[in-house]
Motif scaffolding. Sequence first.
Motif, PDB file in Angstrom:
ATOM      1  N   GLY A  58       0.745  -1.166  -0.069  1.00 37.71           N
ATOM      2  CA  GLY A  58      -0.184   0.082   0.003  1.00 37.71           C
ATOM      3  C   GLY A  58       0.968   1.155   0.012  1.00 37.71           C
ATOM      4  O   GLY A  58       0.550   1.881  -0.718  1.00 37.71           O
ATOM      5  N   ALA A  59       1.891   1.084   0.913  1.00 35.98           N
ATOM      6  CA  ALA A  59       2.620   2.465   0.854  1.00 35.98           C
ATOM      7  C   ALA A  59       3.473   2.620  -0.637  1.00 35.98           C
ATOM      8  O   ALA A  59       3.605   3.830  -0.861  1.00 35.98           O
ATOM      9  CB  ALA A  59       3.869   2.169   1.810  1.00 35.98           C
ATOM     10  N   LEU A  60       3.613   1.731  -1.286  1.00 33.74           N
ATOM     11  CA  LEU A  60       4.087   1.981  -2.749  1.00 33.74           C
ATOM     12  C   LEU A  60       3.132   2.791  -3.425  1.00 33.74           C
ATOM     13  O   LEU A  60       3.563   3.467  -4.519  1.00 33.74           O
ATOM     14  CB  LEU A  60       4.646   0.645  -3.434  1.00 33.74           C
ATOM     15  N   PHE A  61       1.838   2.666  -3.220  1.00 33.42           N
ATOM     16  CA  PHE A  61       0.874   3.528  -3.998  1.00 33.42           C
ATOM     17  C   PHE A  61       0.298   4.704  -3.560  1.00 33.42           C
ATOM     18  O   PHE A  61      -0.600   5.050  -3.995  1.00 33.42           O
ATOM     19  CB  PHE A  61      -0.216   2.422  -4.464  1.00 33.42           C
ATOM     20  N   VAL A  62       0.931   5.199  -2.373  1.00 26.96           N
ATOM     21  CA  VAL A  62       0.381   6.388  -1.495  1.00 26.96           C
ATOM     22  C   VAL A  62       0.134   7.580  -2.843  1.00 26.96           C
ATOM     23  O   VAL A  62      -0.795   8.116  -2.863  1.00 26.96           O
ATOM     24  CB  VAL A  62       1.282   6.872  -0.428  1.00 26.96           C
ATOM     25  N   ASN A  63       1.137   7.641  -3.556  1.00 27.40           N
ATOM     26  CA  ASN A  63       1.063   8.817  -4.589  1.00 27.40           C
ATOM     27  C   ASN A  63       0.113   8.465  -5.862  1.00 27.40           C
ATOM     28  O   ASN A  63       0.205   9.185  -6.831  1.00 27.40           O
ATOM     29  CB  ASN A  63       2.495   9.355  -4.842  1.00 27.40           C
ATOM     30  N   ALA A  64       0.023   7.151  -5.963  1.00 26.87           N
ATOM     31  CA  ALA A  64      -0.652   6.833  -7.378  1.00 26.87           C
ATOM     32  C   ALA A  64      -2.155   6.691  -6.982  1.00 26.87           C
ATOM     33  O   ALA A  64      -2.923   6.640  -8.366  1.00 26.87           O
ATOM     34  CB  ALA A  64      -0.223   5.491  -7.916  1.00 26.87           C
ATOM     35  N   ILE A  65      -2.629   6.531  -6.117  1.00 27.83           N
ATOM     36  CA  ILE A  65      -4.102   6.206  -5.670  1.00 27.83           C
ATOM     37  C   ILE A  65      -4.792   7.408  -4.811  1.00 27.83           C
ATOM     38  O   ILE A  65      -4.047   8.006  -4.018  1.00 27.83           O
ATOM     39  CB  ILE A  65      -4.699   5.119  -4.997  1.00 27.83           C
ATOM     40  N   GLU A  66      -5.724   8.081  -5.352  1.00 23.88           N
ATOM     41  CA  GLU A  66      -6.471   9.147  -4.708  1.00 23.88           C
ATOM     42  C   GLU A  66      -7.109   8.779  -3.468  1.00 23.88           C
ATOM     43  O   GLU A  66      -7.925   7.766  -3.414  1.00 23.88           O
ATOM     44  CB  GLU A  66      -7.823   9.882  -5.684  1.00 23.88           C
ATOM     45  N   PRO A  67      -6.658   8.938  -2.307  1.00 26.22           N
ATOM     46  CA  PRO A  67      -7.255   8.540  -0.928  1.00 26.22           C
ATOM     47  C   PRO A  67      -8.456   9.043  -0.573  1.00 26.22           C
ATOM     48  O   PRO A  67      -9.376   7.983  -0.070  1.00 26.22           O
ATOM     49  CB  PRO A  67      -6.284   9.485   0.209  1.00 26.22           C
ATOM     50  N   ALA A  68      -9.353  10.009  -1.351  1.00 27.96           N
ATOM     51  CA  ALA A  68     -10.690  10.330  -1.065  1.00 27.96           C
ATOM     52  C   ALA A  68     -11.450   9.238  -1.867  1.00 27.96           C
ATOM     53  O   ALA A  68     -12.408   8.807  -1.423  1.00 27.96           O
ATOM     54  CB  ALA A  68     -10.970  11.737  -1.789  1.00 27.96           C
ATOM     55  N   ALA A  69     -11.065   8.898  -2.958  1.00 31.35           N
ATOM     56  CA  ALA A  69     -11.566   7.795  -3.889  1.00 31.35           C
ATOM     57  C   ALA A  69     -11.711   6.532  -3.006  1.00 31.35           C
ATOM     58  O   ALA A  69     -12.553   5.629  -2.891  1.00 31.35           O
ATOM     59  CB  ALA A  69     -11.054   7.698  -5.145  1.00 31.35           C
ATOM     60  N   LEU A  70     -10.687   6.164  -2.372  1.00 32.99           N
ATOM     61  CA  LEU A  70     -10.592   5.009  -1.776  1.00 32.99           C
ATOM     62  C   LEU A  70     -11.443   5.060  -0.516  1.00 32.99           C
ATOM     63  O   LEU A  70     -12.088   3.994  -0.036  1.00 32.99           O
ATOM     64  CB  LEU A  70      -9.070   4.384  -1.480  1.00 32.99           C
ATOM     65  N   THR A  71     -11.247   6.175   0.270  1.00 26.58           N
ATOM     66  CA  THR A  71     -12.128   6.272   1.364  1.00 26.58           C
ATOM     67  C   THR A  71     -13.622   6.287   1.164  1.00 26.58           C
ATOM     68  O   THR A  71     -14.313   5.731   2.075  1.00 26.58           O
ATOM     69  CB  THR A  71     -11.906   7.675   2.033  1.00 26.58           C
ATOM     70  N   MET A  72     -13.997   6.859  -0.115  1.00 28.61           N
ATOM     71  CA  MET A  72     -15.517   6.506  -0.635  1.00 28.61           C
ATOM     72  C   MET A  72     -15.874   5.109  -0.681  1.00 28.61           C
ATOM     73  O   MET A  72     -16.949   4.880  -0.396  1.00 28.61           O
ATOM     74  CB  MET A  72     -15.800   7.486  -1.543  1.00 28.61           C
ATOM     75  N   ALA A  73     -14.712   4.399  -1.506  1.00 31.80           N
ATOM     76  CA  ALA A  73     -15.083   3.103  -1.719  1.00 31.80           C
ATOM     77  C   ALA A  73     -15.448   2.523  -0.434  1.00 31.80           C
ATOM     78  O   ALA A  73     -16.173   1.449  -0.295  1.00 31.80           O
ATOM     79  CB  ALA A  73     -14.082   2.544  -2.581  1.00 31.80           C
ATOM     80  N   LEU A  74     -14.611   2.585   0.506  1.00 28.91           N
ATOM     81  CA  LEU A  74     -14.388   1.696   1.793  1.00 28.91           C
ATOM     82  C   LEU A  74     -15.732   2.222   2.734  1.00 28.91           C
ATOM     83  O   LEU A  74     -16.395   1.313   3.245  1.00 28.91           O
ATOM     84  CB  LEU A  74     -13.274   2.238   2.573  1.00 28.91           C
ATOM     85  N   GLY A  75     -16.211   3.515   2.414  1.00 26.52           N
ATOM     86  CA  GLY A  75     -17.557   3.759   3.227  1.00 26.52           C
ATOM     87  C   GLY A  75     -18.667   3.145   2.843  1.00 26.52           C
ATOM     88  O   GLY A  75     -19.449   2.780   3.445  1.00 26.52           O
ATOM     89  N   LEU A  76     -18.698   3.086   1.393  1.00 23.52           N
ATOM     90  CA  LEU A  76     -19.709   2.412   0.519  1.00 23.52           C
ATOM     91  C   LEU A  76     -19.833   1.082   0.879  1.00 23.52           C
ATOM     92  O   LEU A  76     -20.946   0.154   1.206  1.00 23.52           O
ATOM     93  CB  LEU A  76     -19.481   2.457  -0.893  1.00 23.52           C
ATOM     94  N   PHE A  77     -18.552   0.375   1.342  1.00 29.46           N
ATOM     95  CA  PHE A  77     -18.555  -1.065   1.319  1.00 29.46           C
ATOM     96  C   PHE A  77     -18.968  -1.598   2.819  1.00 29.46           C
ATOM     97  O   PHE A  77     -19.769  -2.410   2.938  1.00 29.46           O
ATOM     98  CB  PHE A  77     -17.001  -1.306   1.379  1.00 29.46           C
ATOM     99  N   ILE A  78     -18.651  -0.553   3.507  1.00 31.09           N
ATOM    100  CA  ILE A  78     -18.896  -0.699   5.154  1.00 31.09           C
ATOM    101  C   ILE A  78     -20.608  -0.772   5.320  1.00 31.09           C
ATOM    102  O   ILE A  78     -21.121  -1.163   6.134  1.00 31.09           O
ATOM    103  CB  ILE A  78     -18.333   0.273   6.035  1.00 31.09           C
ATOM    104  N   LEU A  79     -21.153   0.437   4.453  1.00 32.26           N
ATOM    105  CA  LEU A  79     -22.385   0.527   4.713  1.00 32.26           C
ATOM    106  C   LEU A  79     -23.428  -0.547   3.952  1.00 32.26           C
ATOM    107  O   LEU A  79     -24.227  -1.033   4.548  1.00 32.26           O
ATOM    108  CB  LEU A  79     -23.101   1.844   3.891  1.00 32.26           C
ATOM    109  N   ALA A  80     -22.881  -1.017   2.962  1.00 31.22           N
ATOM    110  CA  ALA A  80     -23.660  -2.124   2.065  1.00 31.22           C
ATOM    111  C   ALA A  80     -23.406  -3.307   3.388  1.00 31.22           C
ATOM    112  O   ALA A  80     -24.271  -4.309   3.281  1.00 31.22           O
ATOM    113  CB  ALA A  80     -22.565  -2.606   0.993  1.00 31.22           C
ATOM    114  N   PHE A  81     -22.233  -3.883   3.984  1.00 33.90           N
ATOM    115  CA  PHE A  81     -22.093  -4.812   4.803  1.00 33.90           C
ATOM    116  C   PHE A  81     -23.286  -4.616   5.995  1.00 33.90           C
ATOM    117  O   PHE A  81     -23.986  -5.375   6.493  1.00 33.90           O
ATOM    118  CB  PHE A  81     -20.773  -4.951   5.319  1.00 33.90           C
ATOM    119  N   VAL A  82     -23.185  -3.481   6.652  1.00 33.57           N
ATOM    120  CA  VAL A  82     -24.263  -3.258   7.715  1.00 33.57           C
ATOM    121  C   VAL A  82     -25.663  -3.284   7.149  1.00 33.57           C
ATOM    122  O   VAL A  82     -26.498  -4.136   7.686  1.00 33.57           O
ATOM    123  CB  VAL A  82     -23.914  -1.677   8.183  1.00 33.57           C
ATOM    124  N   GLY A  83     -25.840  -3.012   5.986  1.00 36.53           N
ATOM    125  CA  GLY A  83     -27.366  -3.219   5.178  1.00 36.53           C
ATOM    126  C   GLY A  83     -27.539  -4.549   5.273  1.00 36.53           C
ATOM    127  O   GLY A  83     -28.709  -5.230   5.732  1.00 36.53           O
TER     128      GLY A  83
END
Length: 254
Positions: free
Chosen positions: A93-118
């Motif tokens: 993950g550290a290798l891709f710190v500058n290659a992946i937009e953290p906001a996009a990953l955070t949004m995807a993680l939030g959606l995944f968490i909400l889907a699991f709860v649902g």
Amino acid sequence: MSAWLGLGPAEMLGLLLVYFIGGLVKGGSGFGLPLVTISMSPFIVPIDLALAVNAVVLPFANVYQYGRSGLAKATLMRFWPILLGLLLGVPIGALFVNAIEPAALTMALGLFILAFVGLSVVNPRIAVPGDLERPAGAATGFIAGIVGALTTANGPLFVIYLVGRGVERQMMVATLGLCFLVFGVLVSGSFWAIGLLDAQRFLLALLCVAPVLVGVWAGDAWGARLPQATFRRFILVLLFLLGANMLARTAFAM
């Protein structure tokens, strides 16, 4: 003291209160400390200072949580595949710190968490089969290591796996302590290496350890009295709030 790192008495008291609240949430649920503090402390201190303090506080809080559980050997023997995946995932993950937009990953993680709860509300019997515990654990650790290196918000991934395995509260809290301890050490070393953490910030973080430990103790005393079914509902509510917070933060950042 009033000029130390640009923090006056009011800011210092506010920061200590934030870490007490984070410890309280962590003590009751076993996770959530970095997510709570990183959501609240930027209102008091710069985000880079908040991240540095988090990096130091996490290992201390989790040594306490893991050590006092009485299940150190049991958790290590059962859930070592998570740690293996974590140790592999963090450097990748550290290798891709500058290659992946953290906001996009955070949004995807939030959606995944909400889907699991649902799904958990619709079908409370969602589970990870026993024969898949080790490979699923290794995969969870690997993904959590990558996500954690990019966002520092990987706690819900561990919780989703442990809830899926039907792990009871005491074992869950101990296992989360072990996972976060390993992760915290890796993140602290990384922040020191890149200069985000220095001696002054380390000392400030040490001051925040005490309120965190008091909060963890108080939260654990409360959480230990909850029946398992109630604890599971509490975890799902907390996951929902954290997932919604992730989406809100990324939405406002856009």
